[in-house]
Design a protein around this motif. Sequence first.
Motif, PDB file in Angstrom:
ATOM      1  N   SER A   1      26.215  33.447  45.690  1.00 50.38           N
ATOM      2  CA  SER A   1      27.296  32.722  45.849  1.00 50.38           C
ATOM      3  C   SER A   1      28.924  33.258  46.976  1.00 50.38           C
ATOM      4  O   SER A   1      29.024  34.132  45.843  1.00 50.38           O
ATOM      5  N   GLN A   2      29.341  32.640  47.163  1.00 54.15           N
ATOM      6  CA  GLN A   2      30.962  32.984  47.721  1.00 54.15           C
ATOM      7  C   GLN A   2      31.723  33.261  46.464  1.00 54.15           C
ATOM      8  O   GLN A   2      32.643  33.891  45.999  1.00 54.15           O
ATOM      9  N   SER A   3      31.926  31.999  45.627  1.00 51.86           N
ATOM     10  CA  SER A   3      32.473  31.964  44.494  1.00 51.86           C
ATOM     11  C   SER A   3      31.951  33.524  43.070  1.00 51.86           C
ATOM     12  O   SER A   3      33.035  33.758  42.961  1.00 51.86           O
ATOM     13  N   ALA A   4      31.139  33.245  43.772  1.00 53.98           N
ATOM     14  CA  ALA A   4      30.579  34.586  42.329  1.00 53.98           C
ATOM     15  C   ALA A   4      30.557  36.496  43.197  1.00 53.98           C
ATOM     16  O   ALA A   4      31.762  37.090  42.872  1.00 53.98           O
TER      17      ALA A   4
ATOM     18  N   PHE B   1      34.881  40.085  42.986  1.00 56.00           N
ATOM     19  CA  PHE B   1      35.992  40.798  43.543  1.00 56.00           C
ATOM     20  C   PHE B   1      37.776  40.820  42.891  1.00 56.00           C
ATOM     21  O   PHE B   1      38.447  41.886  42.569  1.00 56.00           O
ATOM     22  N   HIS B   2      38.197  40.003  41.538  1.00 61.96           N
ATOM     23  CA  HIS B   2      38.674  39.723  41.332  1.00 61.96           C
ATOM     24  C   HIS B   2      38.570  40.781  40.366  1.00 61.96           C
ATOM     25  O   HIS B   2      39.564  41.214  39.848  1.00 61.96           O
ATOM     26  N   ARG B   3      37.436  40.844  39.492  1.00 62.96           N
ATOM     27  CA  ARG B   3      37.321  41.986  38.737  1.00 62.96           C
ATOM     28  C   ARG B   3      37.705  42.894  39.086  1.00 62.96           C
ATOM     29  O   ARG B   3      37.857  44.030  37.560  1.00 62.96           O
TER      30      ARG B   3
ATOM     31  N   LEU C   1      44.524  33.099  44.012  1.00 63.70           N
ATOM     32  CA  LEU C   1      43.142  33.755  44.417  1.00 63.70           C
ATOM     33  C   LEU C   1      42.074  33.277  45.031  1.00 63.70           C
ATOM     34  O   LEU C   1      41.946  33.345  46.359  1.00 63.70           O
ATOM     35  N   ILE C   2      42.135  31.950  44.380  1.00 65.50           N
ATOM     36  CA  ILE C   2      41.368  30.946  45.141  1.00 65.50           C
ATOM     37  C   ILE C   2      42.097  30.788  45.734  1.00 65.50           C
ATOM     38  O   ILE C   2      41.135  30.173  47.031  1.00 65.50           O
ATOM     39  N   ALA C   3      43.688  30.171  46.012  1.00 64.63           N
ATOM     40  CA  ALA C   3      43.778  29.505  47.197  1.00 64.63           C
ATOM     41  C   ALA C   3      43.298  30.018  48.651  1.00 64.63           C
ATOM     42  O   ALA C   3      44.066  29.516  49.585  1.00 64.63           O
ATOM     43  N   ILE C   4      43.962  31.568  48.015  1.00 64.12           N
ATOM     44  CA  ILE C   4      43.856  32.185  49.135  1.00 64.12           C
ATOM     45  C   ILE C   4      42.998  32.463  49.447  1.00 64.12           C
ATOM     46  O   ILE C   4      42.568  32.056  51.471  1.00 64.12           O
ATOM     47  N   PHE C   5      42.065  32.563  49.276  1.00 72.18           N
ATOM     48  CA  PHE C   5      40.717  32.559  49.832  1.00 72.18           C
ATOM     49  C   PHE C   5      40.181  30.934  50.644  1.00 72.18           C
ATOM     50  O   PHE C   5      39.546  31.162  51.859  1.00 72.18           O
ATOM     51  N   LYS C   6      40.447  30.069  49.832  1.00 69.63           N
ATOM     52  CA  LYS C   6      39.963  28.481  50.099  1.00 69.63           C
ATOM     53  C   LYS C   6      40.855  28.535  51.305  1.00 69.63           C
ATOM     54  O   LYS C   6      40.364  28.203  52.520  1.00 69.63           O
TER      55      LYS C   6
END
Length: 133
Positions: free
Chosen positions: A61-64, A69-71, A124-129
């Motif tokens: 999944s994209q979220s995984a 990447f965050h890790r 981070l989520i906002a950037i990818f969204k």
Amino acid sequence: MPTEKEKLSILSEMILFAKVDNKLKQSEYDFLFSVAKDLQVSKKVFDSLFTSNVEHVIPKSQSARIVQFHRLVLLMNVDNHQNMREIKRIYDIGLKMGLPPGAIQQVLSIMHNYPNKIVPPEILIAIFKAHYN
């Protein structure tokens, strides 16, 4: 929750990334082990990953992928030191996972604006969204 194969792949990739500068600091080991504990991987299995080869599995999944990447960004900054090899390597890993190059670059640029270079998850989520829309 990832499968056992995915967990070992996640940790193996992180271990290889931590060793990109040919040394593993205690702070990096401690961070890696904390991820192993979160993934419910035993210390024995975790330690064996330093000397064994594990099949690389890209998270489905994209979220995984974003979480992985965050890790890696957190791992890169755990010792408060980055070098060009680490930055290039993390960028390449992000690309191989299918993450947008612009989002990767933006995260690597803005991390310097946060204490300990820890980009908050919501940022981070906002950037990818933004890069997926």
